[in-house]
Design a protein around this motif. Structure first.
Motif, PDB file in Angstrom:
ATOM      1  N   SER A 167       0.834  -1.197   0.000  1.00 37.16           N
ATOM      2  CA  SER A 167       0.000   0.000   0.000  1.00 37.16           C
ATOM      3  C   SER A 167       0.867   1.244   0.000  1.00 37.16           C
ATOM      4  CB  SER A 167      -0.885  -0.007   1.257  1.00 37.16           C
ATOM      5  OG  SER A 167      -1.369   1.285   1.519  1.00 37.16           O
ATOM      6  N   TYR A 168       0.377   2.316  -0.619  1.00 41.54           N
ATOM      7  CA  TYR A 168       1.075   3.599  -0.602  1.00 41.54           C
ATOM      8  C   TYR A 168       1.213   4.111   0.829  1.00 41.54           C
ATOM      9  CZ  TYR A 168      -3.351   5.589   0.549  1.00 41.54           C
ATOM     10  OH  TYR A 168      -4.500   5.879   1.212  1.00 41.54           O
ATOM     11  N   ARG A 169       0.355   3.612   1.737  1.00 43.97           N
ATOM     12  CA  ARG A 169       0.369   4.123   3.111  1.00 43.97           C
ATOM     13  C   ARG A 169       1.689   3.807   3.812  1.00 43.97           C
ATOM     14  NH1 ARG A 169      -4.792   2.172   2.457  1.00 43.97           N
ATOM     15  NH2 ARG A 169      -6.429   3.748   2.556  1.00 43.97           N
ATOM     16  N   GLU A 170       2.417   2.836   3.252  1.00 42.87           N
ATOM     17  CA  GLU A 170       3.700   2.485   3.860  1.00 42.87           C
ATOM     18  C   GLU A 170       4.786   3.490   3.480  1.00 42.87           C
ATOM     19  OE1 GLU A 170       4.593  -1.759   3.153  1.00 42.87           O
ATOM     20  OE2 GLU A 170       2.517  -1.907   2.528  1.00 42.87           O
ATOM     21  N   LEU A 171       4.477   4.403   2.586  1.00 41.39           N
ATOM     22  CA  LEU A 171       5.513   5.300   2.085  1.00 41.39           C
ATOM     23  C   LEU A 171       5.657   6.549   2.934  1.00 41.39           C
ATOM     24  CD1 LEU A 171       4.626   5.063  -1.684  1.00 41.39           C
ATOM     25  CD2 LEU A 171       6.409   3.836  -0.454  1.00 41.39           C
ATOM     26  N   GLY A 172       6.868   7.102   2.936  1.00 42.96           N
ATOM     27  CA  GLY A 172       7.130   8.320   3.681  1.00 42.96           C
ATOM     28  C   GLY A 172       7.404   9.467   2.743  1.00 42.96           C
ATOM     29  N   VAL A 173       8.233  10.411   3.228  1.00 42.54           N
ATOM     30  CA  VAL A 173       8.487  11.606   2.426  1.00 42.54           C
ATOM     31  C   VAL A 173       9.701  11.433   1.509  1.00 42.54           C
ATOM     32  CG1 VAL A 173       7.445  13.157   4.111  1.00 42.54           C
ATOM     33  CG2 VAL A 173       9.890  12.654   4.240  1.00 42.54           C
ATOM     34  N   GLN A 174      10.393  10.313   1.612  1.00 43.28           N
ATOM     35  CA  GLN A 174      11.591  10.117   0.777  1.00 43.28           C
ATOM     36  C   GLN A 174      11.521   8.777   0.065  1.00 43.28           C
ATOM     37  OE1 GLN A 174      14.478  11.736   4.083  1.00 43.28           O
ATOM     38  NE2 GLN A 174      15.625  11.233   2.255  1.00 43.28           N
ATOM     39  N   ASP A 175      10.399   8.471  -0.509  1.00 38.14           N
ATOM     40  CA  ASP A 175      10.262   7.156  -1.113  1.00 38.14           C
ATOM     41  C   ASP A 175      10.113   7.229  -2.619  1.00 38.14           C
ATOM     42  OD1 ASP A 175      10.514   5.045   0.761  1.00 38.14           O
ATOM     43  OD2 ASP A 175       8.761   5.842   1.793  1.00 38.14           O
ATOM     44  N   LEU A 180      18.662   7.785 -10.994  1.00 37.10           N
ATOM     45  CA  LEU A 180      19.025   9.073 -10.395  1.00 37.10           C
ATOM     46  C   LEU A 180      17.914   9.577  -9.475  1.00 37.10           C
ATOM     47  CD1 LEU A 180      20.806  10.946 -13.353  1.00 37.10           C
ATOM     48  CD2 LEU A 180      21.810   9.629 -11.479  1.00 37.10           C
ATOM     49  N   LEU A 181      16.665   9.327  -9.868  1.00 33.55           N
ATOM     50  CA  LEU A 181      15.533   9.745  -9.030  1.00 33.55           C
ATOM     51  C   LEU A 181      15.547   8.947  -7.722  1.00 33.55           C
ATOM     52  CD1 LEU A 181      13.112  11.639  -9.153  1.00 33.55           C
ATOM     53  CD2 LEU A 181      11.763   9.798 -10.145  1.00 33.55           C
ATOM     54  N   GLU A 182      15.859   7.664  -7.843  1.00 34.66           N
ATOM     55  CA  GLU A 182      15.973   6.800  -6.671  1.00 34.66           C
ATOM     56  C   GLU A 182      17.072   7.334  -5.739  1.00 34.66           C
ATOM     57  OE1 GLU A 182      14.499   4.180  -5.367  1.00 34.66           O
ATOM     58  OE2 GLU A 182      16.094   3.658  -3.963  1.00 34.66           O
ATOM     59  N   ARG A 183      18.199   7.697  -6.340  1.00 38.21           N
ATOM     60  CA  ARG A 183      19.325   8.214  -5.545  1.00 38.21           C
ATOM     61  C   ARG A 183      18.943   9.539  -4.888  1.00 38.21           C
ATOM     62  NH1 ARG A 183      24.492   8.324  -9.136  1.00 38.21           N
ATOM     63  NH2 ARG A 183      24.273   6.090  -9.010  1.00 38.21           N
ATOM     64  N   TYR A 184      18.241  10.371  -5.655  1.00 32.55           N
ATOM     65  CA  TYR A 184      17.869  11.688  -5.126  1.00 32.55           C
ATOM     66  C   TYR A 184      16.869  11.556  -3.975  1.00 32.55           C
ATOM     67  CZ  TYR A 184      16.441  16.555  -4.958  1.00 32.55           C
ATOM     68  OH  TYR A 184      16.186  17.826  -4.519  1.00 32.55           O
ATOM     69  N   SER A 185      15.865  10.690  -4.173  1.00 33.20           N
ATOM     70  CA  SER A 185      14.811  10.582  -3.151  1.00 33.20           C
ATOM     71  C   SER A 185      15.333   9.925  -1.875  1.00 33.20           C
ATOM     72  CB  SER A 185      13.612   9.802  -3.687  1.00 33.20           C
ATOM     73  OG  SER A 185      13.950   8.446  -3.886  1.00 33.20           O
ATOM     74  N   LEU A 227      11.849  14.010  -1.394  1.00 33.81           N
ATOM     75  CA  LEU A 227      11.077  13.808  -2.622  1.00 33.81           C
ATOM     76  C   LEU A 227      10.509  12.394  -2.572  1.00 33.81           C
ATOM     77  CD1 LEU A 227      10.278  14.671  -5.575  1.00 33.81           C
ATOM     78  CD2 LEU A 227      12.304  13.387  -6.298  1.00 33.81           C
ATOM     79  N   SER A 228       9.205  12.290  -2.703  1.00 35.92           N
ATOM     80  CA  SER A 228       8.601  10.965  -2.813  1.00 35.92           C
ATOM     81  C   SER A 228       7.894  10.893  -4.156  1.00 35.92           C
ATOM     82  CB  SER A 228       7.630  10.703  -1.650  1.00 35.92           C
ATOM     83  OG  SER A 228       6.731  11.777  -1.477  1.00 35.92           O
ATOM     84  N   ALA A 229       8.076   9.748  -4.811  1.00 35.16           N
ATOM     85  CA  ALA A 229       7.548   9.627  -6.170  1.00 35.16           C
ATOM     86  C   ALA A 229       6.854   8.293  -6.347  1.00 35.16           C
ATOM     87  CB  ALA A 229       8.691   9.763  -7.184  1.00 35.16           C
ATOM     88  N   MET A 230       5.724   8.324  -7.035  1.00 30.68           N
ATOM     89  CA  MET A 230       5.059   7.079  -7.429  1.00 30.68           C
ATOM     90  C   MET A 230       5.050   7.051  -8.955  1.00 30.68           C
ATOM     91  SD  MET A 230       1.359   5.422  -6.482  1.00 30.68           S
ATOM     92  CE  MET A 230       0.302   6.663  -7.234  1.00 30.68           C
ATOM     93  N   LEU A 252      14.327  -0.944 -10.313  1.00 32.19           N
ATOM     94  CA  LEU A 252      15.155   0.228 -10.023  1.00 32.19           C
ATOM     95  C   LEU A 252      14.504   1.150  -8.995  1.00 32.19           C
ATOM     96  CD1 LEU A 252      16.245   1.015 -13.702  1.00 32.19           C
ATOM     97  CD2 LEU A 252      17.439  -0.362 -11.991  1.00 32.19           C
ATOM     98  N   HIS A 253      13.465   0.668  -8.346  1.00 29.76           N
ATOM     99  CA  HIS A 253      12.773   1.434  -7.307  1.00 29.76           C
ATOM    100  C   HIS A 253      12.988   0.766  -5.946  1.00 29.76           C
ATOM    101  CE1 HIS A 253      10.694   2.666 -10.980  1.00 29.76           C
ATOM    102  NE2 HIS A 253      10.194   3.704 -10.327  1.00 29.76           N
ATOM    103  N   ALA A 254      13.116   1.584  -4.908  1.00 33.44           N
ATOM    104  CA  ALA A 254      13.263   1.007  -3.559  1.00 33.44           C
ATOM    105  C   ALA A 254      11.984   0.305  -3.143  1.00 33.44           C
ATOM    106  CB  ALA A 254      13.618   2.099  -2.556  1.00 33.44           C
ATOM    107  N   ALA A 255      10.855   0.820  -3.599  1.00 40.22           N
ATOM    108  CA  ALA A 255       9.573   0.224  -3.224  1.00 40.22           C
ATOM    109  C   ALA A 255       8.826  -0.180  -4.496  1.00 40.22           C
ATOM    110  CB  ALA A 255       8.735   1.228  -2.432  1.00 40.22           C
ATOM    111  N   VAL A 256       8.316  -1.393  -4.493  1.00 38.96           N
ATOM    112  CA  VAL A 256       7.564  -1.867  -5.660  1.00 38.96           C
ATOM    113  C   VAL A 256       6.338  -2.627  -5.184  1.00 38.96           C
ATOM    114  CG1 VAL A 256       9.606  -2.119  -7.140  1.00 38.96           C
ATOM    115  CG2 VAL A 256       8.827  -4.051  -5.804  1.00 38.96           C
ATOM    116  N   SER A 257       5.356  -2.712  -6.055  1.00 38.80           N
ATOM    117  CA  SER A 257       4.206  -3.547  -5.736  1.00 38.80           C
ATOM    118  C   SER A 257       4.708  -4.977  -5.567  1.00 38.80           C
ATOM    119  CB  SER A 257       3.188  -3.531  -6.879  1.00 38.80           C
ATOM    120  OG  SER A 257       3.082  -2.248  -7.446  1.00 38.80           O
TER     121      SER A 257
END
Lengths: 317, 278
Positions: B7-15, B139-144, B149-152, B169-174
């Motif tokens: 769930s997106y609810r598990e995400l914070g401000v740097q995900d 690079l977005l992964e490294r930046y966040s 920065l949090s991005a979906m 290439l994402h720290a968080a995936v479905s």
């Protein structure tokens, strides 16, 4: 410059001798070792402690002989091949014209298991061809089971008798024609497995193994079994013929896994015993790798397909 | 958040999340929830798309009830062209500069950070655009990992297997999308997560090819503490990558089982990968 019976021979001079008493053992091993010592050749002797002590007492200068202290050399056939290759490389680099090596393989008559060692005896005819090695394999006819003696006869191109007579062996089978002994069935294989997975991924097989095997064997052994099942399932899916079936049995301290597919299995009779060059994509490297681990690996070719059996734990029957 | 998420609810401000969906109807509820959560956290939210600003704002208005209480600048719309440029292929470094500028602007405006989302399917539909876009993701992964920065990133299922080459290439995936992930640690190391076996060998080698050391970094460090399984195929791939890399490659927190395999392969201790980087 090679000496003795192997004079003028290129590569591995592989010879078997059969003895029924300490006297015959002495008649076979002493000339072999003394001749090598006199020629300044490295002589490596690896028997059990009783026989090693006898040999020491018979030799004029036992300090000139290497008695390998690492009994783990014979932990698995693939490891023995690799360990001896390293040793041979070292001796050749130091200028040895010939390396003499004699020893006894594990079999039920000396408290070990012969599973896989028939393939080793067949393989060393080929895999040590790069070295000026004279391998003298002595078998005790009083303690060696018939199947072991039969395999010994089929894997040595030459036979030497205690009288010193040497002859070409008419029963010798070339590596490509060698008929390996089928692995001895594990009693657990006759029971219902704890899980059976058909055409599932290697990751699913690993998960099942962790679930079933976690805590039953040491962590390192479980790690090795995970590598083994992963490699076997991948190979079955890529090189075998569907369906690929994984069965896992587990009892306290012991895990048995079989990975079966309906294909014919690898055609290379040496598969698993030597690395297939450095190409990671080849079938050979993965199978060689799992043969190096502290688990029992058996390959079974049969009419119904090819099976890799992996066994890990403190007691392997 | 690192690893599979439910769930997106598990995400914070740097995900940095990869969300795979069937179509826009499937994506919009996730987007709505993701942005509502961001607004509650005091973040500026921004939606990126290929439409013009008016269309984007109208689209966003349908999925996020911006209400009258929210200042207009809390919710932004950005065209793909504005961030990703018109160049073919995209220039990853330039893209990240724009993300950075937008994040800094949000902070300067009093927000706790920036939360962005986009359905990027159309940006990666052409195979020849994928390498550069994957580098953007890295690079977005490294930046966040280092900035608020949090991005979906939304990818449509219609891309087929191509989805997994971006998902990893994402720290968080479905959950269930990829057996392994390459993520950014907050100290700059490249984290490896999950299981690396023959089934994902091609994907892992492709992911490695897309990783480049950060500019001016004297070395590249792999953090292997989250590796659950790695076979010899992956180890040899890592070794080859390190051999070709223009800076020394180090690995830290290597699981003992992986070191044992490396030893058997004659890679002492990890071939061209040096141990260290603690």
């Amino acid at each position: 410059m090679r000496t003795g019976a192997a004079r003028g021979h290129a590569g591995h001079f592989h010879e078997a001798g059969f003895y029924g008493s300490d006297t015959e053992f002495r008649a076979l091993i002493v000339p072999f070792a003394e001749e090598g010592i006199a020629a300044g050749e490295p002589v490596i002797i690896g028997y059990d402690s009783r026989k090693n002590a006898l040999v020491r007492s018979w030799l004029t200068d036992p300090s000139a002989v290497t008695f390998p202290a690492d009994s783990n050399v014979y932990a698995t056939p693939a490891r023995a091949i690799a360990a001896y290759r390293r040793l041979f490389e070292l001796h050749v680099a130091q200028g040895a014209g010939q390396i003499r090596i004699t020893g006894e393989l594990p079999h039920p008559g000396n408290g070990g298991r012969f599973d896989g060692w028939d393939r080793y005896e067949a393989a060393v005819n080929t895999v040590w061809q790069d070295f000026p090695v004279w391998g003298l394999c002595l078998y005790d006819t009083a303690t060696s089971p018939t199947t072991v003696l039969d395999a010994a006869e089929r894997t040595h191109p030459r036979i030497v008798s205690p009288s010193g007579a040497r002859r070409a062996n008419g029963r010798f089978q070339q590596v490509a024609d060698f008929e390996a002994l089928p692995p001895v069935p594990d009693p657990l294989e006759q029971t219902t497995p704890m899980i059976e997975l058909v055409d599932r991924s290697a990751a699913e097989a690993r998960r099942a193994l962790v679930q079933i095997g976690g805590g039953r064997v040491a962590g390192t052994i479980l790690d090795y079994l995970l590598l083994g099942v992963s490699e076997a399932v991948s190979n079955a899916q890529i090189h075998g013929r569907a369906p690929a079936t994984v069965r896992i049995w587990a009892v306290p301290d012991r895990i048995v896994i079989s990975v079966h597919d309906q294909g014919r299995g690898p055609a290379d009779p040496l598969v698993g015993l030597v690395p297939a060059a450095s190409n990671a994509a080849t079938l050979g490297l993965g199978l060689w790798l799992i043969h190096q681990l502290d688990i029992d690996v058996a390959l079974r070719h049969a009419d119904d397909g090819f099976t890799v059996r992996l066994r890990g734990g403190t007691t392997i029957g | 958040m690192i690893g599979p998420v439910g769930s997106y609810r598990e995400l914070g401000v740097q995900d940095h999340l990869c969300w795979v969906h069937g179509d826009r109807r499937d994506y919009r509820p996730r987007l709505s929830d993701f942005f509502r959560d961001g607004l509650k956290r005091g973040l500026r939210v921004a939606y990126l798309g290929s439409e013009d600003a008016g269309e984007l704002r109208e689209l966003l208005g349908r999925v996020v009830d911006t209400g009258t209480l929210l200042p207009r600048e809390a919710v932004r719309v950005i065209s793909f062209e504005e961030f990703y440029g018109a160049a073919e292929p995209v220039d990853p470094a330039a893209v990240i500069k724009r993300y950075d500028a937008a994040t800094q602007e949000a902070l300067a405006d009093g927000y706790r950070g920036l939360r962005v989302s986009a359905d990027v399917t159309d940006l990666v539909r052409a195979p020849e655009r994928r390498d550069a876009f994957a580098r953007c993701e890295i690079l977005l992964e490294r930046y966040s990992a280092r900035h608020p920065l949090s991005a979906m990133c939304g990818y449509r299922r219609e891309l087929g297997d191509a989805v997994t080459q971006f998902a990893c290439l994402h720290a968080a995936v479905s959950a269930g999308l990829t057996p392994f992930q390459v993520f950014a640690c907050d100290d700059g190391a490249v984290g490896l997560f999950g299981e690396f076996d023959q089934a994902c060998q091609v994907a892992f080698e492709r992911a490695l090819r897309r990783i480049e050391p950060a500019p001016d970094d004297p070395e590249l460090i792999f953090d292997m503490s989250a590796v659950r399984f790695m076979d010899h195929h992956a180890l040899l791939a890592l070794d080859s990558y390190a051999e070709a890399c223009q800076v020394p490659v180090l690995a830290r927190s290597v699981p003992p089982a992986v070191l044992r395999v490396a030893r058997l392969l004659g890679l002492e201790p990890l071939g061209h990968v040096h141990l260290g980087g603690l």
